[in-house]
Design a protein around this motif. Structure first.
Motif, PDB file in Angstrom:
ATOM      1  N   ARG A  19       0.834  -1.198   0.000  1.00  0.00           N
ATOM      2  CA  ARG A  19       0.000   0.000   0.000  1.00  0.00           C
ATOM      3  C   ARG A  19       0.866   1.243   0.000  1.00  0.00           C
ATOM      4  O   ARG A  19       2.039   1.210   0.343  1.00  0.00           O
ATOM      5  CB  ARG A  19      -0.900   0.029   1.233  1.00  0.00           C
ATOM      6  N   GLN A  20       0.245   2.350  -0.364  1.00  0.00           N
ATOM      7  CA  GLN A  20       0.920   3.641  -0.321  1.00  0.00           C
ATOM      8  C   GLN A  20       1.052   4.084   1.134  1.00  0.00           C
ATOM      9  O   GLN A  20       0.160   3.845   1.943  1.00  0.00           O
ATOM     10  CB  GLN A  20       0.102   4.671  -1.114  1.00  0.00           C
ATOM     11  N   PHE A  21       2.153   4.727   1.457  1.00  0.00           N
ATOM     12  CA  PHE A  21       2.357   5.275   2.793  1.00  0.00           C
ATOM     13  C   PHE A  21       2.303   6.793   2.723  1.00  0.00           C
ATOM     14  O   PHE A  21       2.916   7.404   1.851  1.00  0.00           O
ATOM     15  CB  PHE A  21       3.717   4.851   3.367  1.00  0.00           C
ATOM     16  N   LEU A  22       1.560   7.395   3.630  1.00  0.00           N
ATOM     17  CA  LEU A  22       1.497   8.851   3.748  1.00  0.00           C
ATOM     18  C   LEU A  22       1.756   9.245   5.191  1.00  0.00           C
ATOM     19  O   LEU A  22       1.214   8.634   6.113  1.00  0.00           O
ATOM     20  CB  LEU A  22       0.119   9.386   3.332  1.00  0.00           C
ATOM     21  N   ASP A  23       2.566  10.264   5.378  1.00  0.00           N
ATOM     22  CA  ASP A  23       2.835  10.833   6.695  1.00  0.00           C
ATOM     23  C   ASP A  23       2.303  12.260   6.659  1.00  0.00           C
ATOM     24  O   ASP A  23       2.757  13.075   5.851  1.00  0.00           O
ATOM     25  CB  ASP A  23       4.339  10.816   6.956  1.00  0.00           C
ATOM     26  N   VAL A  24       1.339  12.568   7.493  1.00  0.00           N
ATOM     27  CA  VAL A  24       0.687  13.875   7.470  1.00  0.00           C
ATOM     28  C   VAL A  24       1.702  15.003   7.656  1.00  0.00           C
ATOM     29  O   VAL A  24       1.633  16.021   6.969  1.00  0.00           O
ATOM     30  CB  VAL A  24      -0.442  13.956   8.527  1.00  0.00           C
ATOM     31  N   ASP A  25       2.674  14.823   8.547  1.00  0.00           N
ATOM     32  CA  ASP A  25       3.683  15.872   8.741  1.00  0.00           C
ATOM     33  C   ASP A  25       4.490  16.104   7.467  1.00  0.00           C
ATOM     34  O   ASP A  25       4.776  17.248   7.095  1.00  0.00           O
ATOM     35  CB  ASP A  25       4.626  15.521   9.891  1.00  0.00           C
ATOM     36  N   LEU A  26       4.860  15.024   6.771  1.00  0.00           N
ATOM     37  CA  LEU A  26       5.628  15.168   5.533  1.00  0.00           C
ATOM     38  C   LEU A  26       4.787  15.798   4.426  1.00  0.00           C
ATOM     39  O   LEU A  26       5.291  16.597   3.633  1.00  0.00           O
ATOM     40  CB  LEU A  26       6.185  13.819   5.089  1.00  0.00           C
ATOM     41  N   VAL A  66      -1.622   3.502   4.181  1.00  0.00           N
ATOM     42  CA  VAL A  66      -1.179   3.467   5.569  1.00  0.00           C
ATOM     43  C   VAL A  66      -0.810   4.907   5.883  1.00  0.00           C
ATOM     44  O   VAL A  66       0.005   5.512   5.188  1.00  0.00           O
ATOM     45  CB  VAL A  66       0.026   2.521   5.759  1.00  0.00           C
ATOM     46  N   LEU A  67      -1.430   5.454   6.902  1.00  0.00           N
ATOM     47  CA  LEU A  67      -1.309   6.875   7.217  1.00  0.00           C
ATOM     48  C   LEU A  67      -0.714   7.069   8.604  1.00  0.00           C
ATOM     49  O   LEU A  67      -1.204   6.495   9.570  1.00  0.00           O
ATOM     50  CB  LEU A  67      -2.705   7.515   7.153  1.00  0.00           C
ATOM     51  N   ALA A  68       0.345   7.862   8.688  1.00  0.00           N
ATOM     52  CA  ALA A  68       0.930   8.229   9.981  1.00  0.00           C
ATOM     53  C   ALA A  68       0.535   9.663  10.264  1.00  0.00           C
ATOM     54  O   ALA A  68       0.686  10.541   9.413  1.00  0.00           O
ATOM     55  CB  ALA A  68       2.449   8.105   9.934  1.00  0.00           C
ATOM     56  N   THR A  69       0.025   9.898  11.446  1.00  0.00           N
ATOM     57  CA  THR A  69      -0.326  11.255  11.855  1.00  0.00           C
ATOM     58  C   THR A  69       0.736  11.766  12.820  1.00  0.00           C
ATOM     59  O   THR A  69       1.518  10.993  13.360  1.00  0.00           O
ATOM     60  CB  THR A  69      -1.690  11.300  12.573  1.00  0.00           C
ATOM     61  N   GLY A  70       0.724  13.051  13.054  1.00  0.00           N
ATOM     62  CA  GLY A  70       1.545  13.597  14.118  1.00  0.00           C
ATOM     63  C   GLY A  70       0.950  13.175  15.452  1.00  0.00           C
ATOM     64  O   GLY A  70      -0.248  12.871  15.544  1.00  0.00           O
ATOM     65  N   GLY A  71       1.775  13.156  16.487  1.00  0.00           N
ATOM     66  CA  GLY A  71       1.307  12.711  17.795  1.00  0.00           C
ATOM     67  C   GLY A  71       0.209  13.565  18.395  1.00  0.00           C
ATOM     68  O   GLY A  71      -0.588  13.091  19.187  1.00  0.00           O
ATOM     69  N   GLY A  72       0.121  14.835  17.985  1.00  0.00           N
ATOM     70  CA  GLY A  72      -0.892  15.726  18.533  1.00  0.00           C
ATOM     71  C   GLY A  72      -2.170  15.786  17.723  1.00  0.00           C
ATOM     72  O   GLY A  72      -3.108  16.509  18.085  1.00  0.00           O
ATOM     73  N   ALA A  73      -2.255  15.033  16.635  1.00  0.00           N
ATOM     74  CA  ALA A  73      -3.452  15.068  15.789  1.00  0.00           C
ATOM     75  C   ALA A  73      -4.705  14.697  16.582  1.00  0.00           C
ATOM     76  O   ALA A  73      -5.791  15.192  16.293  1.00  0.00           O
ATOM     77  CB  ALA A  73      -3.289  14.140  14.591  1.00  0.00           C
ATOM     78  N   VAL A  74      -4.557  13.862  17.607  1.00  0.00           N
ATOM     79  CA  VAL A  74      -5.714  13.408  18.384  1.00  0.00           C
ATOM     80  C   VAL A  74      -6.317  14.498  19.255  1.00  0.00           C
ATOM     81  O   VAL A  74      -7.403  14.320  19.802  1.00  0.00           O
ATOM     82  CB  VAL A  74      -5.356  12.203  19.283  1.00  0.00           C
TER      83      VAL A  74
END
Length: 178
Positions: A19-26, A66-74
């Motif tokens: 799958r494609q990987f995305l990192d919100v910060d990037l 697959v999505l990575a968020t920053g730790g404060g996104a929550v």
């Protein structure tokens, strides 16, 4: 939480799942043309969080990533709702001391530019952990386990997690970008 391995483990999961990987910060850095600390410096945390919400909305509308968020996104209720409704949420849990060891030399973490970074991590974890647990479909302790072993541990958990994921409504436009 910062330093938990979201980007590294996310990339490993994306590879394993093809799958494609995305990192919100990037995504934000690419879109803004500057690093996250510069966004914090110019717009403050509130400005960064607004941009983060817009990027999260856009990225979470893409199917099969697959999505990575920053730790404060929550911290934003809207973000928690998007994550819960649009995907399977994996909380990569780590102790404050482990997070400190992983981030202590990283100058790209604006919230840790303080005289007591371990104290700050402990405080952030205390504030955020209930939110992480609230939206998590899976909780994985990262500890001192290798990335390959963590990915190997998460894959069967994902396979048995039969969460119905609601795609965003087609008639609902993405949030207006800044």
């Amino acid at each position: 939480m910062m330093g938990a391995g979201k980007t590294t483990i996310g990339r490993g999961l994306a590879r394993a799942l093809s799958r494609q990987f995305l990192d919100v910060d990037l995504v934000l850095e690419e879109r803004c043309g500057v690093r996250v600390p510069t966004i914090f410096e110019l717009e403050g945390e509130a400005g960064f969080r607004r941009r983060e919400t817009h990027a999260l909305d856009e990225c979470s509308r893409i199917s099969g990533v697959v999505l990575a968020t920053g730790g404060g996104a929550v911290l934003a209720e809207e973000n928690r709702r998007m994550l819960q409704q649009r995907g399977t949420v994996v909380y990569l849990r780590a102790r404050a001391e482990e997070l400190y060891q992983r981030t202590r030399y990283d100058r790209n973490r604006p919230l840790l530019q303080t005289a007591d970074p371990l104290g700050r991590i402990t405080e952030l974890l205390r504030q955020r952990e209930p939110l992480y647990e609230e939206i998590a479909d899976l909780v994985v302790d990262t500890g001192k386990v290798s990335v390959a072993r963590l990915v190997g541990r998460i894959l069967p958990m994902l396979a048995t997690c039969n969460k119905p994921v609601r795609p965003p409504a087609d008639d609902l436009p993405p949030l207006e970008c800044l």
